[in-house]
Design a protein around this motif. Structure first.
Motif, short mmCIF file in Angstrom:
data_model
loop_
_atom_site.label_atom_id
_atom_site.label_comp_id
_atom_site.label_asym_id
_atom_site.label_seq_id
_atom_site.Cartn_x
_atom_site.Cartn_y
_atom_site.Cartn_z
N LEU A 7 -39.19 -7.71 5.98
CA LEU A 7 -38.16 -6.70 6.10
C LEU A 7 -37.74 -6.54 7.55
CD1 LEU A 7 -39.59 -3.93 3.74
CD2 LEU A 7 -38.33 -6.02 3.15
N SER A 8 -36.47 -6.27 7.76
CA SER A 8 -35.94 -6.01 9.09
C SER A 8 -35.19 -4.70 9.10
CB SER A 8 -34.99 -7.13 9.52
OG SER A 8 -35.62 -8.38 9.56
N CYS A 9 -35.18 -4.05 10.25
CA CYS A 9 -34.41 -2.82 10.41
C CYS A 9 -33.77 -2.87 11.79
CB CYS A 9 -35.31 -1.60 10.28
SG CYS A 9 -34.52 -0.05 10.77
N ASP B 114 -36.74 11.73 12.77
CA ASP B 114 -35.50 12.44 12.46
C ASP B 114 -34.35 11.55 11.98
OD1 ASP B 114 -34.52 12.91 15.98
OD2 ASP B 114 -35.07 11.14 14.80
N ALA B 115 -34.62 10.29 11.69
CA ALA B 115 -33.55 9.43 11.20
C ALA B 115 -34.12 8.37 10.27
CB ALA B 115 -32.81 8.76 12.35
N TRP B 116 -33.46 8.18 9.14
CA TRP B 116 -33.88 7.21 8.14
C TRP B 116 -32.73 6.25 7.85
CZ3 TRP B 116 -37.75 8.33 3.87
CH2 TRP B 116 -38.68 9.31 4.26
N GLY B 117 -33.09 5.05 7.47
CA GLY B 117 -32.10 4.13 6.94
C GLY B 117 -31.87 4.39 5.46
N ARG B 118 -31.03 3.55 4.85
CA ARG B 118 -30.73 3.71 3.42
C ARG B 118 -31.73 3.00 2.53
NH1 ARG B 118 -24.15 3.52 2.61
NH2 ARG B 118 -23.69 5.33 3.92
N GLY B 119 -32.54 2.15 3.10
CA GLY B 119 -33.60 1.52 2.34
C GLY B 119 -33.25 0.12 1.85
N THR B 120 -34.30 -0.62 1.54
CA THR B 120 -34.17 -1.94 0.92
C THR B 120 -35.21 -2.03 -0.20
OG1 THR B 120 -34.06 -4.33 1.36
CG2 THR B 120 -35.72 -3.08 2.58
N GLN B 121 -34.79 -2.55 -1.33
CA GLN B 121 -35.63 -2.56 -2.51
C GLN B 121 -36.56 -3.77 -2.52
OE1 GLN B 121 -35.96 -0.29 -5.02
NE2 GLN B 121 -37.59 -1.58 -5.87
N VAL B 122 -37.83 -3.51 -2.75
CA VAL B 122 -38.82 -4.57 -2.93
C VAL B 122 -39.37 -4.43 -4.36
CG1 VAL B 122 -41.07 -5.45 -2.24
CG2 VAL B 122 -39.43 -4.71 -0.50
N THR B 123 -39.25 -5.50 -5.12
CA THR B 123 -39.76 -5.51 -6.49
C THR B 123 -40.73 -6.67 -6.63
OG1 THR B 123 -37.70 -4.57 -7.33
CG2 THR B 123 -39.17 -5.61 -8.93
N ALA C 100 -41.19 -0.74 -4.51
CA ALA C 100 -40.66 0.52 -3.99
C ALA C 100 -39.40 0.24 -3.19
CB ALA C 100 -41.69 1.21 -3.10
N THR C 101 -38.72 1.31 -2.83
CA THR C 101 -37.67 1.21 -1.82
C THR C 101 -38.32 1.48 -0.47
OG1 THR C 101 -35.99 1.97 -3.38
CG2 THR C 101 -35.45 2.07 -1.04
N TYR C 102 -38.09 0.58 0.46
CA TYR C 102 -38.70 0.68 1.79
C TYR C 102 -37.65 1.18 2.79
CZ TYR C 102 -42.88 -1.69 0.17
OH TYR C 102 -44.04 -2.00 -0.49
N TYR C 103 -38.05 2.18 3.55
CA TYR C 103 -37.16 2.80 4.52
C TYR C 103 -37.72 2.66 5.93
CZ TYR C 103 -35.36 5.23 0.39
OH TYR C 103 -34.83 5.54 -0.84
N CYS C 104 -36.83 2.42 6.84
CA CYS C 104 -37.14 2.41 8.27
C CYS C 104 -36.90 3.82 8.79
CB CYS C 104 -36.20 1.40 8.92
SG CYS C 104 -36.15 1.39 10.69
N GLU D 210 -31.65 -1.46 7.03
CA GLU D 210 -32.72 -2.33 6.55
C GLU D 210 -32.17 -3.52 5.77
OE1 GLU D 210 -34.22 2.01 5.96
OE2 GLU D 210 -32.36 0.89 5.66
N SER D 211 -32.93 -4.59 5.77
CA SER D 211 -32.60 -5.77 4.97
C SER D 211 -33.87 -6.55 4.69
CB SER D 211 -31.59 -6.66 5.71
OG SER D 211 -32.13 -7.14 6.92
N GLY D 212 -33.76 -7.51 3.79
CA GLY D 212 -34.89 -8.41 3.53
C GLY D 212 -35.63 -8.17 2.23
#
Length: 114
Positions: free
Chosen positions: A19-21, A103-112, A94-98, A5-7
Protein backbone atom coordinates in the motif's frame (compact mmCIF):
# COMPACT_ATOMS: atom_id res chain seq x y z
CA UNK A 1 -4.06 18.29 3.66
CA UNK A 2 -4.68 15.49 1.21
CA UNK A 3 -3.79 11.84 1.72
CA UNK A 4 -4.35 9.43 -1.16
CA UNK A 5 -3.99 5.70 -0.64
CA UNK A 6 -3.50 3.09 -3.35
CA UNK A 7 -2.37 -0.48 -3.79
CA UNK A 8 -5.25 -2.43 -2.35
CA UNK A 9 -6.81 -5.39 -4.09
CA UNK A 10 -8.08 -8.94 -3.92
CA UNK A 11 -5.48 -11.56 -3.02
CA UNK A 12 -5.36 -15.10 -1.71
CA UNK A 13 -4.16 -16.02 1.78
CA UNK A 14 -0.38 -16.01 2.00
CA UNK A 15 0.07 -13.45 -0.74
CA UNK A 16 1.42 -9.89 -0.46
CA UNK A 17 0.39 -6.34 -1.23
CA UNK A 18 2.10 -2.97 -0.95
CA UNK A 19 0.00 0.00 0.00
CA UNK A 20 1.09 3.56 -0.70
CA UNK A 21 -0.12 6.88 0.64
CA UNK A 22 0.90 10.13 -1.00
CA UNK A 23 0.55 13.28 1.07
CA UNK A 24 0.15 16.85 -0.16
CA UNK A 25 -0.49 20.17 1.48
CA UNK A 26 1.82 19.47 4.41
CA UNK A 27 5.52 19.36 5.22
CA UNK A 28 5.42 15.59 5.19
CA UNK A 29 8.78 15.02 6.84
CA UNK A 30 7.62 16.74 10.02
CA UNK A 31 4.74 14.40 10.78
CA UNK A 32 4.39 10.99 12.34
CA UNK A 33 2.20 8.75 10.19
CA UNK A 34 0.15 5.63 10.75
CA UNK A 35 -1.94 3.09 8.96
CA UNK A 36 -5.23 2.02 10.47
CA UNK A 37 -7.86 -0.37 9.18
CA UNK A 38 -11.53 -1.04 9.55
CA UNK A 39 -13.26 -4.27 8.73
CA UNK A 40 -17.02 -4.35 8.09
CA UNK A 41 -18.91 -4.17 11.35
CA UNK A 42 -15.76 -3.72 13.41
CA UNK A 43 -14.03 -0.83 15.09
CA UNK A 44 -11.07 0.98 13.64
CA UNK A 45 -7.82 -0.81 14.44
CA UNK A 46 -4.42 0.86 14.50
CA UNK A 47 -2.02 -1.23 12.39
CA UNK A 48 1.37 0.47 12.26
CA UNK A 49 3.06 3.81 12.84
CA UNK A 50 6.30 5.51 11.90
CA UNK A 51 7.95 8.58 13.36
CA UNK A 52 9.06 11.69 11.56
CA UNK A 53 12.61 11.45 12.86
CA UNK A 54 15.59 11.27 10.50
CA UNK A 55 16.10 7.77 9.20
CA UNK A 56 18.91 6.99 11.62
CA UNK A 57 16.55 7.54 14.56
CA UNK A 58 13.26 6.70 12.91
CA UNK A 59 11.05 4.23 14.76
CA UNK A 60 8.27 1.98 13.56
CA UNK A 61 5.72 0.19 15.69
CA UNK A 62 3.10 -2.45 14.97
CA UNK A 63 -0.05 -3.96 16.32
CA UNK A 64 0.50 -7.46 17.64
CA UNK A 65 -1.89 -8.80 15.02
CA UNK A 66 0.45 -7.77 12.17
CA UNK A 67 3.88 -7.81 13.78
CA UNK A 68 6.34 -9.81 11.70
CA UNK A 69 4.09 -9.71 8.61
CA UNK A 70 3.62 -6.00 7.85
CA UNK A 71 6.30 -3.35 7.40
CA UNK A 72 5.75 0.40 7.43
CA UNK A 73 8.22 2.73 5.77
CA UNK A 74 8.37 6.24 4.39
CA UNK A 75 10.10 8.21 1.67
CA UNK A 76 10.11 11.86 2.66
CA UNK A 77 11.43 12.94 -0.75
CA UNK A 78 8.32 11.40 -2.32
CA UNK A 79 5.92 12.50 0.46
CA UNK A 80 4.87 8.87 0.68
CA UNK A 81 4.32 6.31 3.41
CA UNK A 82 4.12 2.63 2.55
CA UNK A 83 2.73 -0.49 4.15
CA UNK A 84 4.08 -3.81 2.95
CA UNK A 85 1.63 -6.58 3.74
CA UNK A 86 3.05 -10.10 3.64
CA UNK A 87 1.59 -13.47 4.56
CA UNK A 88 -1.90 -12.03 4.35
CA UNK A 89 -4.71 -13.72 6.23
CA UNK A 90 -8.46 -13.58 5.69
CA UNK A 91 -8.75 -11.57 8.90
CA UNK A 92 -6.64 -8.82 7.30
CA UNK A 93 -9.57 -7.99 5.04
CA UNK A 94 -10.45 -4.33 5.67
CA UNK A 95 -10.30 -0.82 4.33
CA UNK A 96 -6.86 0.57 5.09
CA UNK A 97 -6.45 4.26 5.84
CA UNK A 98 -3.38 6.44 5.99
CA UNK A 99 -3.40 8.88 8.91
CA UNK A 100 -1.36 11.97 9.61
CA UNK A 101 -1.12 12.05 13.39
CA UNK A 102 -3.86 12.50 14.32
CA UNK A 103 -5.92 14.99 12.42
CA UNK A 104 -6.11 13.89 8.79
CA UNK A 105 -7.20 10.68 7.09
CA UNK A 106 -7.23 9.48 3.53
CA UNK A 107 -10.25 7.88 1.87
CA UNK A 108 -8.85 4.41 2.19
CA UNK A 109 -7.95 1.47 -0.02
CA UNK A 110 -9.70 -1.88 0.16
CA UNK A 111 -7.76 -5.05 0.91
CA UNK A 112 -9.64 -8.32 0.49
CA UNK A 113 -8.00 -11.63 1.33
CA UNK A 114 -10.05 -14.57 0.13
Amino acid sequence: VQLVESGGGLVQPGESLRLSCVASGITFSRHDMSWVRQAPGKEVEWVAGITSLPSLFRAASYADSVKGRFTISRDNAMNTVYLQLNALKTEDTATYYCVKHWDAWGRGTQVTVS
